[in-house]
Scaffold this active site. Structure first.
Site, PDB file in Angstrom:
ATOM      1  CD  GLN A 119      11.605 -14.377 -25.252  1.00  0.00           C
ATOM      2  OE1 GLN A 119      10.909 -14.105 -26.303  1.00  0.00           O
ATOM      3  NE2 GLN A 119      11.437 -14.731 -24.009  1.00  0.00           N
ATOM      4  CG  ASP A 126       9.079 -18.753 -25.490  1.00  0.00           C
ATOM      5  OD1 ASP A 126       7.979 -19.109 -24.967  1.00  0.00           O
ATOM      6  OD2 ASP A 126       9.361 -17.492 -25.516  1.00  0.00           O
ATOM      7  CG  ASN A 127       6.405 -16.508 -28.500  1.00  0.00           C
ATOM      8  OD1 ASN A 127       5.454 -17.123 -28.759  1.00  0.00           O
ATOM      9  ND2 ASN A 127       6.627 -15.593 -27.982  1.00  0.00           N
ATOM     10  CD  GLU A 145       4.785 -20.821 -26.791  1.00  0.00           C
ATOM     11  OE1 GLU A 145       3.779 -20.276 -26.483  1.00  0.00           O
ATOM     12  OE2 GLU A 145       5.772 -20.149 -27.410  1.00  0.00           O
TER      13      GLU A 145
END
Lengths: 646, 646
Positions: free
Chosen positions: A306, A378-379, A407
């Site tokens: 991101q 992440d995510n 995650e």
């Protein structure tokens, strides 16, 4: 539609999505294989599993054995990293069928001259593929079978065990049938057994108020190693966005000296391939990775796809973001909520192939440039599943050692799909499973269903994102219990260390989030402080290193104990050389006791036979010679971790 | 590996062997479809089932609906015989996602100018595929969304149900994902609902000791029809081998006037395409098939692929048989047992393709020459599974009406595999399931597992091969009970009539075989005789014809009754227009009573609401207004067959 084979092979287990995805394994594990195999009529059939490493040319073979109800079983061992392939073959075994028939007929007193001639014909085919020292016996059989005067010798040889063994050894797989080829992905052992520690590098300084650096982290490595951790995970270490930066406690407006969220990646100082200057230089990071390696620690890097609004990608690759009709770039949102400090990557972009390749390049950069071997992603559930399937497989084509931790704390089928697409390990619901019933139910799901073959749990009592209700009271017994459960139920475990050890449990009111979270500000910790938690975490980690029964998750069996506040479970290594018995008081306030039932059958002991149980935490030893044994646990030390001796 | 779609479609049910085999259905049935469908992130997704008959070019579409835990459901109706194809599509629905988002933002008081412009862009794509009368509204929306002065109207239109319906109706399936294509084979209704009667044509004469003929059979047709049977199955009608012919009661040596086993097919008089001359001519047989058809009866032919030693095939196609080293042809054996009157077909023959084709030709000959539509296949489990898969599919390519009953009483997975390969119906273990527990367990397996989609049971209380222990006492209540169970548990049922009706139950000592079996000799029956059995069989068959709830098997629910000797079950038609309630006393000697629990929820009635139950056997009517109701059944009439009225 034309297939002359008479053998059916179906209902193969274990398979993930009918074989679409590989099973997961680690080096030296045994892969079980079962299938329903049968033929028309009454003929004797046989079956094998054929398997090989992807780089090998020829198949190895292991025979299957019939169990109940036309199911056949076998297994094979994987001993190299990478993909293994396997398939099942089944055939009508005419030679074994012939021997079975001639035995019955001789027992029945029938004359078997014609059968002996038939046998000779079958052996003539078999002899072609037989080993040299087997040929002599086979030739002798053939000669006797055809010699009218050697009837007695011939019938004896025809029925002999020796011939039977040779027929099994050299099958003629006439008209055999074959399953499709299935795969297993074999990782290094760490995929199954790892002990993670997490802290924020920027909080690593020993001087309060000062931004921590990689040099500070290097100072802390011996402590992390001495506590028995083998993986040190850092939140993102890249430049932090300055546009729409978040303030302390996730406030929308940052003050002048607010450091921002480490997950708000990218600024004029660089993006995903750059290092946040305040942490140090690229060289500092490389030095840290090497220093850690010397102490047996791998640095796990955060892979968080991101961008902050000022990430260089926004200018360099505007097509990787979504643009609103008013000409502004689309920030993350979950209406009516807006997250203006974060731009999601637009995976529906027309330029998606370049986008995918650049993400892969980023991962490869850290692997190849800095020696990173572990990523905490992440995510991952907010990026396309197929993207992960592709990225992970591309990385593993070049670097089989690399591990990916997913995650994703979301719906079960989404977490499972990420694991199927290739994530090595996954965060779990353990963080919210507290009662005996919840823990047993969840463990059974993870270890007794097909999940055991594709979903590798990693149990964390807390993370920077989750300050669970159970820990918010700051109760010491609860902290002890939660670490013990995480580390003995699951062979992969991790802890967000500094807050956990110090039982810093203040939360945002009514939420499972830390107050003054390090996600948005620098904190200062007394890294020298020792307490019961640090002592016991260290002890538990060291016991895990010495006891292979604790280095896998699926070899678990829960034991009966008539107390809803006590959880008891037994774990064993595959070779049964190491067996441990864990008993935990789940009540953080009061002592609890009860009678625990030993798994006599599993342990291979009889009522009255004496076994020793040695508490590896305290060193105390007991002798038990009954099936039911009394235990009592106080919140001050709420668990036994027994080594079983016989 | 490259797939930009964000939607995952997995765990589709029902599937047979991961979709390798078609589901089975009959015309007008509803096929349920479920799948796990989800995407990354939080966007709104949508999914459809697309389906079509194999002869159709374009797909029909039915939308799926989300249930729990990311599972989506739908169903479609099949209304033509032959193969249906279906697949699942899933996509992120940007238009619905946009509407969902704009609604949340407006509720939250946000200004949505940019969102309206985005909506206009989405509608511009949708309008291209929209129906003419939908276009006006969509154009109006677009204009408002872009008109700065029409903000209020625009936000109203954006949130409107009307727009929502149009967005659902005209999806833009951007980057949709698609499952593989699966199939359903759709038969005519008779595949699911049929009532079989079996007798030996050679025993059809009304003159004792005389060989029966097709003309005699023709005389018996009105009786078979009046008893409510729709399928008349004959054991093989081909010339019977003379070499090694079996004598009465399966003795090895036949006497001069012994007629032999009807399954010992083939002699100098002909083989599988010929008629045993003593039964009459080919024309007689054709006349019989036509006469039966006029009475609503189909003649089921025995398809028994084996040969007597004097079958013409042995000379014409020696390569279709196995030859022993001593130059003799291989007879059937299961060592140490020998069956010298039967030669098995050697399916491992090098000439197997011609062999297969000739077997197919044989089936086609009877279909095309004589109008045969139903085959009862003898011992299919002693011929290769793939052979049946091929033969049945080849027959159905030309003649979709043809039904195949698998006569395999063997291990479960073998029976299932034959069904998967295409057999329309299968003999079952019902013949040996007697107790309440056994019957419920077996019915649950047949109707509540995936077996319901590929294995169509046909329940027979007896066959010429099986004189079950339960019937050997000749007890009338037991005969009544067994027919009732067969005909109301299963919608496909059959009976080996003459011996059953007359309760001729003498057995070979210690065996479940008939003494003086018609398999090996001619018997004489009084075809005019009426008794309680013939009356009640007729009654039950007639009730089945009038009650659609009894014309399928899987719509069954067992009811609680606290008596191990009483079995109670409820059946219903798909539209719930017809509901029946069966209560059976399983004790053939004593009356039994108990309280049966009505399935209030299933019936859609409340405690205190009055329903009527009318016994369709006796005509007696009762009114019940409680959940639990008293029943008592006497062995003289050991069942109720209630029609439920509300």
């Amino acid at each position: 539609m034309y297939n002359q084979s008479r053998v059916i092979i179906e209902n193969i287990t274990p398979l993930i999505n009918c074989g679409e995805f590989p099973l997961k394994s680690v080096v030296n594990e045994i892969i079980p294989v079962t299938a329903d195999i049968f033929a028309d009529g009454h003929d004797v059939i046989a079956a094998s599993v054929l398997f090989k490493h992807e780089k090998e040319k020829s198949w190895k073979e292991t025979r299957m054995h019939p169990a109940e109800n036309d199911q056949w079983n076998s297994s094979f061992q994987v001993n190299k990293q990478g993909f293994y392939q396997y398939k099942i073959q089944g055939w009508v075994d005419h030679a074994l069928n012939w021997q079975h028939g001639i035995q019955r007929k001789i027992e029945d007193g029938q004359t078997v001259n014609s059968e002996l001639l038939e046998g000779a014909m079958l052996l003539e085919v078999i002899i072609e593929g037989a080993a040299k020292n087997d040929k002599t016996f086979l030739l002798d059989c053939i000669a006797s079978f055809r010699h009218p005067g050697a009837y007695e010798k011939a019938t004896e040889m025809a029925q002999s065990d020796k011939l039977h063994r040779l027929l099994v050894k050299h099958p003629t797989k006439l008209l055999h049938n074959e399953s499709q080829v299935f795969t297993v992905y074999v990782d290094r052992l760490k995929a199954r057994y790892s002990t993670w520690y997490e802290f924020f590098p920027r909080s690593a300084s020993d001087e309060e108020g000062k931004h921590g650096t990689f040099k500070d982290c290097e100072r802390l490595l011996p402590r992390v190693a001495s506590m028995g951790f083998d993986t040190l995970y850092f939140p993102p270490i890249h430049p932090i966005g300055e546009v729409n930066r978040k303030g302390k406690n996730n406030t929308t407006v940052a003050k002048k000296d607010d450091v921002g969220s480490t997950w708000g990646i990218g600024s004029k100082l660089g993006g995903h391939k750059d290092i946040h200057p305040e942490l140090g230089s690229l060289k500092d990071f490389k030095d840290l990775v090497k220093a850690a390696e010397k102490l047996g620690i791998e640095i796990a890097m955060d892979f968080a796809l991101q961008a902050a609004p000022d990430h260089p990608w926004v200018k360099d690759h505007p097509e990787w973001f979504k643009w609103r009709p008013d000409g502004t770039v689309q920030y993350a949102e979950n209406p009516p909520k807006k997250y203006q400090d974060i731009l999601p990557i637009h995976f529906e972009s027309g330029d998606w192939k370049n986008l995918w390749k650049d993400m892969l390049d980023t991962a490869l950069y850290w692997i190849e440039e800095c020696g990173i071997k572990v990523f905490r992603v992440d995510n991952p559930h907010t990026k396309p599943f197929y993207f992960w399937g592709w990225l992970i497989s591309e990385v593993k084509k070049k670097h089989k050692d690399i591990l990916f931790l997913s995650e994703a704390f979301t719906r079960p089928k989404i977490m499972h799909q990420l694991a199927k697409q290739g994530f090595t390990q996954s965060y779990t619901y353990f963080t919210w499973r507290n009662s005996k019933h919840e823990l047993i139910e969840y463990m059974e799901e993870l270890t007794k269903t097909d999940q055991q073959y594709f979903f590798r749990p990693n149990f964390w009592p807390n993370t920077p994102d989750i300050n669970p209700w159970s820990l918010q009271s700051g109760n010491e017994a609860m902290h002890l219990q939660r670490y013990f459960l995480a580390a003995t139920l699951s062979s992969n475990t991790g802890v967000y260390g500094p807050v956990f050890e110090q039982m810093v449990s203040a939360a945002l009111p009514g939420r499972e989030e830390y107050l003054d979270s390090e996600k948005f500000q620098i904190r200062h910790w007394d890294w020298e402080k020792q307490n019961k938690l640090t002592t016991l975490i260290t002890k538990i980690n060291m016991i895990r290193k010495e006891h292979t029964s604790l280095q896998q998750t699926k070899n678990i069996q829960f034991l009966s104990i008539e107390n809803e506040q006590i959880l008891a479970y037994h774990k064993y290594s595959d070779d049964r050389e190491d067996e441990t018995l864990m008993i935990v008081n789940l009540d953080p306030h009061y002592p609890q006791n009860g009678w625990v039932q030993l798994p006599m059958g599993e342990l291979g002991v009889q009522e009255g036979q004496r076994i020793s149980v040695t508490d590896l935490i305290t060193g105390s030893s007991y002798h038990w010679d009954k099936e039911w044994n009394f235990v009592e646990l106080h919140p001050a030390l709420p668990f036994h971790l027994f080594k079983i001796g016989k």
